[in-house]
Motif scaffolding. Structure first.
Motif, PDB file in Angstrom:
ATOM      1  N   GLU A  59       1.173  -1.040   0.094  1.00  5.80           N
ATOM      2  CA  GLU A  59       0.331   0.416   0.332  1.00  5.80           C
ATOM      3  C   GLU A  59       0.970   1.256   0.098  1.00  5.80           C
ATOM      4  N   GLY A  60       0.195   2.116  -1.105  1.00  4.37           N
ATOM      5  CA  GLY A  60       1.208   3.619  -0.903  1.00  4.37           C
ATOM      6  C   GLY A  60       0.125   4.692  -0.374  1.00  4.37           C
ATOM      7  N   TRP A  61       0.375   5.592   0.588  1.00  4.67           N
ATOM      8  CA  TRP A  61      -0.514   6.671   1.015  1.00  4.67           C
ATOM      9  C   TRP A  61       0.010   7.786   0.779  1.00  4.67           C
ATOM     10  N   THR A  62      -1.310   8.260   0.749  1.00  4.77           N
ATOM     11  CA  THR A  62      -0.644  10.420   0.758  1.00  4.77           C
ATOM     12  C   THR A  62      -0.673  10.543   2.381  1.00  4.77           C
ATOM     13  N   SER A  63      -0.224  10.184   3.175  1.00  4.57           N
ATOM     14  CA  SER A  63      -0.001  10.605   4.812  1.00  4.57           C
ATOM     15  C   SER A  63       0.150   9.180   5.875  1.00  4.57           C
ATOM     16  N   GLU A  64       0.560   9.283   5.921  1.00  2.00           N
ATOM     17  CA  GLU A  64       0.711   8.448   7.992  1.00  2.00           C
ATOM     18  C   GLU A  64      -1.011   8.045   8.257  1.00  2.00           C
ATOM     19  N   GLU A  65      -0.571   9.537   8.830  1.00  2.00           N
ATOM     20  CA  GLU A  65      -2.017   9.950   8.752  1.00  2.00           C
ATOM     21  C   GLU A  65      -3.294   9.501   8.251  1.00  2.00           C
ATOM     22  N   ALA A  66      -3.769   9.675   6.500  1.00  2.00           N
ATOM     23  CA  ALA A  66      -4.401   8.947   6.403  1.00  2.00           C
ATOM     24  C   ALA A  66      -4.831   8.267   6.687  1.00  2.00           C
ATOM     25  N   HIS A  67      -3.820   7.750   6.535  1.00  2.00           N
ATOM     26  CA  HIS A  67      -3.809   5.312   6.340  1.00  2.00           C
ATOM     27  C   HIS A  67      -3.522   5.026   7.755  1.00  2.00           C
ATOM     28  N   HIS A  68      -3.191   5.518   8.357  1.00  3.36           N
ATOM     29  CA  HIS A  68      -3.909   4.972  10.163  1.00  3.36           C
ATOM     30  C   HIS A  68      -5.880   5.873  10.719  1.00  3.36           C
ATOM     31  N   ARG A  69      -5.850   6.612   9.849  1.00  4.67           N
ATOM     32  CA  ARG A  69      -7.627   7.384   9.624  1.00  4.67           C
ATOM     33  C   ARG A  69      -8.376   5.926   9.421  1.00  4.67           C
ATOM     34  N   LEU A  70      -8.067   6.272   8.132  1.00  7.52           N
ATOM     35  CA  LEU A  70      -8.851   5.316   7.460  1.00  7.52           C
ATOM     36  C   LEU A  70      -9.222   3.994   8.421  1.00  7.52           C
ATOM     37  N   PHE A  71      -7.648   3.245   8.196  1.00 14.45           N
ATOM     38  CA  PHE A  71      -8.184   1.947   9.109  1.00 14.45           C
ATOM     39  C   PHE A  71      -8.442   1.954  10.018  1.00 14.45           C
ATOM     40  N   ALA A  72      -8.911   3.073  11.072  1.00 15.48           N
ATOM     41  CA  ALA A  72      -9.490   2.775  12.182  1.00 15.48           C
ATOM     42  C   ALA A  72     -11.157   3.167  11.396  1.00 15.48           C
ATOM     43  N   GLY A  73     -11.823   3.518  10.929  1.00 18.74           N
ATOM     44  CA  GLY A  73     -13.371   2.883  10.790  1.00 18.74           C
ATOM     45  C   GLY A  73     -13.763   1.737   9.864  1.00 18.74           C
ATOM     46  N   GLU A  74     -14.735   1.681  10.543  1.00 21.36           N
ATOM     47  CA  GLU A  74     -15.783   0.230  10.472  1.00 21.36           C
ATOM     48  C   GLU A  74     -15.111  -0.920   9.326  1.00 21.36           C
ATOM     49  N   ALA A  75     -14.954   0.098   8.122  1.00 19.12           N
ATOM     50  CA  ALA A  75     -15.027  -1.032   6.947  1.00 19.12           C
ATOM     51  C   ALA A  75     -12.917  -1.456   6.782  1.00 19.12           C
ATOM     52  N   ALA A  76     -12.253  -0.762   7.740  1.00 15.73           N
ATOM     53  CA  ALA A  76     -11.079  -1.694   7.436  1.00 15.73           C
ATOM     54  C   ALA A  76     -11.660  -2.710   8.656  1.00 15.73           C
ATOM     55  N   ARG A  77     -12.260  -2.322   9.864  1.00 12.13           N
ATOM     56  CA  ARG A  77     -11.731  -3.428  10.451  1.00 12.13           C
ATOM     57  C   ARG A  77     -12.801  -4.482  10.564  1.00 12.13           C
ATOM     58  N   ALA A  78     -13.822  -4.913   9.392  1.00  4.73           N
ATOM     59  CA  ALA A  78     -14.291  -5.466   9.350  1.00  4.73           C
ATOM     60  C   ALA A  78     -13.508  -6.562   8.350  1.00  4.73           C
ATOM     61  N   VAL A  79     -12.888  -5.901   7.826  1.00  2.00           N
ATOM     62  CA  VAL A  79     -12.432  -6.689   7.432  1.00  2.00           C
ATOM     63  C   VAL A  79     -10.849  -7.372   8.038  1.00  2.00           C
TER      64      VAL A  79
END
Length: 105
Positions: A59-79
Motif C-alpha cells: 500500500e502507498g498512502w498520501t500520508s501516514e495519518e490518512a492511513h491510520h485514520r481510514l484503517f480505524a474505520g468500520e470497513a477496515a476493522r471488519a476486514v
C-alpha cells in the motif's frame, strides 16, 4: 498525488485458505473501503509464486495519518476481523517511505 507513506504486509493463510484471503483483501478496493480512498494511491494484492497460501499487500498512502485514520474505520476493522480467522500466523509488516518508481495496471 504523492505517496509519502507505505507498507508491505505478508499474510500466511491457513492451509488452502489463500484464495479466501485474496478475495477478502480485494474488497479493500470496494466503495467506502480504505483502498478506494483518494488517499490510497497504491493497493496491490499479490501471491507468493511458490506458496499459494502466502499473500502480500503493498500500500502507498498520501500520508501516514490518512492511513491510520481510514484503517480505524468500520470497513477496515471488519476486514481485519475476518482475516483473523483465516491466518495461520501473525502478519508481518514493513513500513517504508517511497522514493520513486512506477505502478501502472
Amino acid at each position: 498525488m504523492t505517496v509519502t507513506y507505505g507498507f508491505n504486509a505478508t499474510l500466511t493463510a491457513g492451509p488452502g485458505l489463500g484464495d479466501r484471503v485474496v478475495d477478502l483483501l480485494l474488497t479493500g478496493l470496494d466503495e467506502g473501503s480504505p483502498g478506494a480512498s483518494e488517499h490510497c494511491v497504491v493497493y496491490l494484492v499479490s501471491r507468493s509464486a511458490s506458496d499459494p497460501d502466502v499473500v502480500h499487500v503493498t500500500e502507498g498512502w498520501t500520508s501516514e495519518e490518512a492511513h491510520h485514520r481510514l484503517f480505524a474505520g468500520e470497513a477496515a476493522r471488519a476486514v481485519v476481523a475476518q482475516l483473523d480467522g483465516l491466518l495461520a500466523e501473525e502478519p508481518v509488516y514493513t513500513d517504508y517511505v517511497p522514493v520513486g518508481g512506477k505502478a501502472t495496471f
